[in-house]
Design a protein around this motif. Structure first.
Motif, PDB file in Angstrom:
ATOM      1  N   GLY A 238       0.822  -1.209   0.000  1.00 11.73           N
ATOM      2  CA  GLY A 238       0.000   0.000   0.000  1.00 11.73           C
ATOM      3  C   GLY A 238       0.851   1.251   0.000  1.00 11.73           C
ATOM      4  O   GLY A 238       2.083   1.198  -0.049  1.00 11.73           O
ATOM      5  N   ARG A 239       0.164   2.396   0.071  1.00  9.26           N
ATOM      6  CA  ARG A 239       0.889   3.663   0.041  1.00  9.26           C
ATOM      7  C   ARG A 239       1.538   3.985   1.390  1.00  9.26           C
ATOM      8  O   ARG A 239       2.388   4.847   1.476  1.00  9.26           O
ATOM      9  N   GLY A 240       1.066   3.297   2.421  1.00  8.60           N
ATOM     10  CA  GLY A 240       1.664   3.500   3.743  1.00  8.60           C
ATOM     11  C   GLY A 240       2.353   2.225   4.183  1.00  8.60           C
ATOM     12  O   GLY A 240       2.112   1.152   3.628  1.00  8.60           O
ATOM     13  N   PRO A 241       3.213   2.331   5.198  1.00 12.72           N
ATOM     14  CA  PRO A 241       3.894   1.135   5.667  1.00 12.72           C
ATOM     15  C   PRO A 241       2.930   0.121   6.282  1.00 12.72           C
ATOM     16  O   PRO A 241       1.886   0.502   6.812  1.00 12.72           O
ATOM     17  N   ALA A 242       3.282  -1.159   6.173  1.00 10.70           N
ATOM     18  CA  ALA A 242       2.502  -2.180   6.864  1.00 10.70           C
ATOM     19  C   ALA A 242       2.700  -1.984   8.362  1.00 10.70           C
ATOM     20  O   ALA A 242       3.767  -1.585   8.807  1.00 10.70           O
ATOM     21  N   LEU A 243       1.657  -2.243   9.131  1.00 10.35           N
ATOM     22  CA  LEU A 243       1.738  -1.942  10.556  1.00 10.35           C
ATOM     23  C   LEU A 243       1.990  -3.176  11.414  1.00 10.35           C
ATOM     24  O   LEU A 243       2.162  -3.066  12.614  1.00 10.35           O
ATOM     25  N   GLU A 244       2.038  -4.337  10.792  1.00  8.39           N
ATOM     26  CA  GLU A 244       2.295  -5.558  11.551  1.00  8.39           C
ATOM     27  C   GLU A 244       3.708  -5.509  12.112  1.00  8.39           C
ATOM     28  O   GLU A 244       4.667  -5.285  11.370  1.00  8.39           O
ATOM     29  N   GLY A 245       3.824  -5.719  13.367  1.00 14.22           N
ATOM     30  CA  GLY A 245       5.152  -5.752  13.983  1.00 14.22           C
ATOM     31  C   GLY A 245       5.764  -4.386  14.217  1.00 14.22           C
ATOM     32  O   GLY A 245       6.886  -4.281  14.682  1.00 14.22           O
ATOM     33  N   VAL A 246       5.015  -3.333  13.890  1.00 15.36           N
ATOM     34  CA  VAL A 246       5.578  -1.990  14.046  1.00 15.36           C
ATOM     35  C   VAL A 246       5.740  -1.628  15.517  1.00 15.36           C
ATOM     36  O   VAL A 246       6.765  -1.090  15.927  1.00 15.36           O
ATOM     37  N   PHE A 247       4.745  -1.958  16.337  1.00  7.33           N
ATOM     38  CA  PHE A 247       4.789  -1.521  17.730  1.00  7.33           C
ATOM     39  C   PHE A 247       6.018  -2.100  18.435  1.00  7.33           C
ATOM     40  O   PHE A 247       6.295  -3.293  18.375  1.00  7.33           O
ATOM     41  N   GLY A 248       6.755  -1.220  19.082  1.00  8.20           N
ATOM     42  CA  GLY A 248       7.934  -1.654  19.820  1.00  8.20           C
ATOM     43  C   GLY A 248       9.183  -1.761  18.958  1.00  8.20           C
ATOM     44  O   GLY A 248      10.279  -1.953  19.480  1.00  8.20           O
ATOM     45  N   LEU A 297      -8.769   6.826  19.581  1.00  7.86           N
ATOM     46  CA  LEU A 297      -7.352   6.773  19.271  1.00  7.86           C
ATOM     47  C   LEU A 297      -6.664   5.681  20.101  1.00  7.86           C
ATOM     48  O   LEU A 297      -5.828   4.929  19.600  1.00  7.86           O
ATOM     49  N   LEU A 298      -7.057   5.590  21.370  1.00 10.40           N
ATOM     50  CA  LEU A 298      -6.480   4.543  22.220  1.00 10.40           C
ATOM     51  C   LEU A 298      -6.857   3.160  21.709  1.00 10.40           C
ATOM     52  O   LEU A 298      -6.069   2.220  21.790  1.00 10.40           O
ATOM     53  N   GLN A 299      -8.077   3.043  21.157  1.00  8.60           N
ATOM     54  CA  GLN A 299      -8.506   1.757  20.606  1.00  8.60           C
ATOM     55  C   GLN A 299      -7.682   1.407  19.369  1.00  8.60           C
ATOM     56  O   GLN A 299      -7.254   0.269  19.204  1.00  8.60           O
ATOM     57  N   VAL A 300      -7.457   2.404  18.505  1.00  4.08           N
ATOM     58  CA  VAL A 300      -6.644   2.162  17.312  1.00  4.08           C
ATOM     59  C   VAL A 300      -5.221   1.783  17.723  1.00  4.08           C
ATOM     60  O   VAL A 300      -4.618   0.862  17.160  1.00  4.08           O
ATOM     61  N   VAL A 301      -4.695   2.488  18.730  1.00  4.09           N
ATOM     62  CA  VAL A 301      -3.352   2.158  19.225  1.00  4.09           C
ATOM     63  C   VAL A 301      -3.332   0.725  19.762  1.00  4.09           C
ATOM     64  O   VAL A 301      -2.419  -0.048  19.471  1.00  4.09           O
ATOM     65  N   ALA A 302      -4.375   0.351  20.525  1.00  5.60           N
ATOM     66  CA  ALA A 302      -4.446  -1.015  21.054  1.00  5.60           C
ATOM     67  C   ALA A 302      -4.506  -2.026  19.912  1.00  5.60           C
ATOM     68  O   ALA A 302      -3.878  -3.094  19.970  1.00  5.60           O
ATOM     69  N   TYR A 303      -5.214  -1.675  18.841  1.00  6.13           N
ATOM     70  CA  TYR A 303      -5.304  -2.579  17.686  1.00  6.13           C
ATOM     71  C   TYR A 303      -3.939  -2.740  17.009  1.00  6.13           C
ATOM     72  O   TYR A 303      -3.496  -3.852  16.730  1.00  6.13           O
ATOM     73  N   ILE A 304      -3.253  -1.605  16.782  1.00 14.28           N
ATOM     74  CA  ILE A 304      -1.943  -1.681  16.127  1.00 14.28           C
ATOM     75  C   ILE A 304      -0.947  -2.447  17.010  1.00 14.28           C
ATOM     76  O   ILE A 304      -0.157  -3.249  16.526  1.00 14.28           O
ATOM     77  N   LYS A 305      -1.045  -2.236  18.333  1.00  7.15           N
ATOM     78  CA  LYS A 305      -0.184  -2.995  19.253  1.00  7.15           C
ATOM     79  C   LYS A 305      -0.436  -4.496  19.109  1.00  7.15           C
ATOM     80  O   LYS A 305       0.477  -5.304  19.172  1.00  7.15           O
ATOM     81  N   SER A 306      -1.695  -4.844  18.915  1.00  2.00           N
ATOM     82  CA  SER A 306      -2.052  -6.263  18.849  1.00  2.00           C
ATOM     83  C   SER A 306      -1.525  -6.903  17.571  1.00  2.00           C
ATOM     84  O   SER A 306      -1.439  -8.120  17.468  1.00  2.00           O
ATOM     85  N   LEU A 307      -1.158  -6.097  16.587  1.00  2.00           N
ATOM     86  CA  LEU A 307      -0.661  -6.647  15.330  1.00  2.00           C
ATOM     87  C   LEU A 307       0.784  -7.111  15.448  1.00  2.00           C
ATOM     88  O   LEU A 307       1.293  -7.769  14.558  1.00  2.00           O
ATOM     89  N   ALA A 308       1.431  -6.755  16.554  1.00  2.00           N
ATOM     90  CA  ALA A 308       2.864  -7.019  16.632  1.00  2.00           C
ATOM     91  C   ALA A 308       3.256  -8.497  16.688  1.00  2.00           C
ATOM     92  O   ALA A 308       3.849  -8.990  15.741  1.00  2.00           O
ATOM     93  N   PRO A 309       2.914  -9.221  17.737  1.00  2.00           N
ATOM     94  CA  PRO A 309       3.550 -10.528  17.889  1.00  2.00           C
ATOM     95  C   PRO A 309       3.125 -11.524  16.825  1.00  2.00           C
ATOM     96  O   PRO A 309       3.947 -12.271  16.317  1.00  2.00           O
ATOM     97  N   ARG A 310       1.856 -11.489  16.435  1.00  2.00           N
ATOM     98  CA  ARG A 310       1.324 -12.494  15.523  1.00  2.00           C
ATOM     99  C   ARG A 310       2.104 -12.477  14.191  1.00  2.00           C
ATOM    100  O   ARG A 310       2.583 -13.486  13.726  1.00  2.00           O
ATOM    101  N   LYS A 311       2.252 -11.260  13.648  1.00  2.00           N
ATOM    102  CA  LYS A 311       2.883 -11.152  12.339  1.00  2.00           C
ATOM    103  C   LYS A 311       4.368 -11.447  12.401  1.00  2.00           C
ATOM    104  O   LYS A 311       4.946 -11.942  11.478  1.00  2.00           O
ATOM    105  N   ARG A 312       4.960 -11.075  13.554  1.00  4.55           N
ATOM    106  CA  ARG A 312       6.391 -11.299  13.687  1.00  4.55           C
ATOM    107  C   ARG A 312       6.697 -12.806  13.599  1.00  4.55           C
ATOM    108  O   ARG A 312       7.633 -13.225  12.971  1.00  4.55           O
ATOM    109  N   VAL A 313       5.839 -13.595  14.241  1.00  2.00           N
ATOM    110  CA  VAL A 313       6.025 -15.038  14.211  1.00  2.00           C
ATOM    111  C   VAL A 313       5.883 -15.544  12.770  1.00  2.00           C
ATOM    112  O   VAL A 313       6.683 -16.323  12.296  1.00  2.00           O
TER     113      VAL A 313
END
Ligand code: CUA
Length: 317
Positions: A238-248, A297-313
Motif C-alpha cells: 500500500g501507500r503506507g507502511p505495513a503496521l504488523e510488527g511496528v509496535f515496539g 485513538l487509544l482503541q486504534v493504538v491497542a489494535y496496532i499494538k495487537s498486530l505485533a507478535p502475531r505477524k512477527r512469528v
C-alpha cells in the motif's frame, strides 16, 4: 465529625509502605534537626548572655575538626535521602512486564476508563488485587492528575500526549480516586473510586459486564471505518507502511533518524502524519485530527499494538 478522619490514607498497594518509610525518614530527620537547632539557640542564649555591661567575650577560634564534622554528616544524610528517594522513584516508575493495561481519558470533569476486554467505566475503576496494573493516560481538554492516595501514586494527565503509571493493589476494598490538578470550577467534583477485587470476583465482574467488543476489535473497526486499511496493507504494497510488527520496533525515518514506535509515536502518526515519516514513504496521509476521539485513538493504538507478535512469528517462518 472526625470519625472518618485519617492522618494517613490506607496502605493498599505494593509500594505504599516503601513510600511511607521514606516519608517518615524525611520527617524524622527534619524534626531531629529542628529540635536540635532550637534547643541549642535557647541554651546558648542563656549560657552566653551578657552578664555585665563592660563584659568583652573571649574571641572564638575555628575548629577544623568541628567544621568537617558538621559538613560531612549532613552531606551524608542528604546523599542517603537522594539514594533512597531515587531507588523508590525508579522502582515506582517502570511498570513490570506483563502488567494488566487500562486506558484513561480525563475530561472536564470526569474520568473515562477502558479495559482491553472492552469494559468502559466512568469515575470507577475495577482492578484485581495482587496484579500490576499499567495506566496509559491522556485528556481531551486540560491537564488533570490521576491520584489514588491509598496506592501512593499520582501522575499528571496531559493533553496531546500519553503518560503512564502503574500500581499493584494488594488489599481488596474501595479507594478514593481524585483529580489532583486544578482543572476548572468542577475540579473538586472530579472524583471517583477504585474497586480492588479478589481475583475471582474480578473475573466474575469482567464476564458479568461484558460488552462483546474488546478494545482491539473496536480499534480494528475504527481502522476500517476511517479507511486506514486501504493504505496500510499487510503485504506493504500500500501507500503506507505495513503496521504488523511496528509496535515496539525501531523505525527509520526519512530524515535518517530512528525512533521507537511506542504509543506516543502511533498517536502522533495518526494526528500529525507529516511529523515523523518512515523512510521510503511520502507524506500522503491526511491528518485524522478532529475525526477521532481520544478514546477511539487509544482503541486504534491497542489494535496496532495487537498486530505485533502475531505477524512477527509469521515472518519468521
Ligand atoms: Cu481534573 Cu482537576
Amino acid at each position: 465529625m472526625w470519625t472518618d478522619f485519617q492522618l494517613f490514607p490506607e496502605k493498599a498497594s505494593s509500594i505504599a509502605a516503601g513510600v511511607d518509610n521514606l516519608y517518615f525518614f524525611l520527617v524524622a530527620v527534619g524534626v531531629f534537626f529542628s529540635t536540635l537547632i532550637f534547643a541549642t539557640i535557647f541554651v546558648f542564649a542563656i549560657k552566653y548572655r551578657r552578664r555585665r555591661p563592660d563584659e568583652i567575650p573571649r574571641p572564638i577560634h575555628g575548629s577544623t575538626l568541628l567544621e568537617i564534622f558538621w559538613s560531612v554528616t549532613p552531606g551524608m544524610i542528604a546523599m542517603m535521602m537522594f539514594g533512597w528517594g531515587a531507588y523508590v522513584y525508579f522502582r515506582n516508575y517502570h511498570p513490570p512486564e506483563g502488567a494488566m493495561e487500562v486506558y484513561v481519558v480525563g475530561k472536564q470533569w470526569m474520568w473515562k476508563l477502558q479495559h482491553p476486554e472492552g469494559h468502559r467505566e466512568i469515575n470507577e475503576l475495577h482492578v484485581p488485587a495482587g496484579r500490576p496494573v499499567k495506566l496509559t493516560m491522556t485528556t481531551e481538554d486540560v491537564i488533570h492528575s490521576f491520584f489514588v492516595p491509598a496506592f501512593r501514586v499520582k501522575r499528571d494527565v496531559v493533553p496531546g500526549m500519553y503518560t503512564s503509571m502503574w500500581f499493584q493493589a494488594n488489599k481488596p476494598g474501595k479507594y478514593h480516586l481524585f483529580c489532583a490538578e486544578y482543572c476548572g470550577n468542577q475540579h473538586s467534583g472530579m472524583i471517583g473510586w477504585v474497586y480492588v477485587m479478589d481475583p475471582t470476583d474480578y473475573e466474575n465482574w469482567l464476564s458479568g459486564t461484558s460488552t462483546g467488543e474488546t478494545m482491539v476489535q473496536a480499534g480494528e473497526r475504527l481502522f476500517q471505518r476511517l479507511g486506514c486499511h486501504t493504505c496500510h496493507m499487510q503485504d506493504a504494497s500500500g501507500r503506507g507502511p505495513a503496521l504488523e510488527g511496528v509496535f515496539g520496533s525501531t523505525v527509520l525515518l526519512e530524515t535518517g533518524q530512528k525512533v521507537v514506535a511506542d504509543e506516543a509515536y502511533l498517536r502522533e502518526s495518526v494526528l500529525r502524519p507529516g511529523a515523523k515519516v518512515a523512510a521510503g514513504y511520502k507524506i500522503q496521509m491526511p491528518t485524522f485530527q478532529g475525526q477521532i476521539s481520544e478514546e477511539g485513538l487509544l482503541q486504534v493504538v491497542a489494535y496496532i499494538k495487537s498486530l505485533a507478535p502475531r505477524k512477527r512469528v509469521e515472518t519468521q517462518q
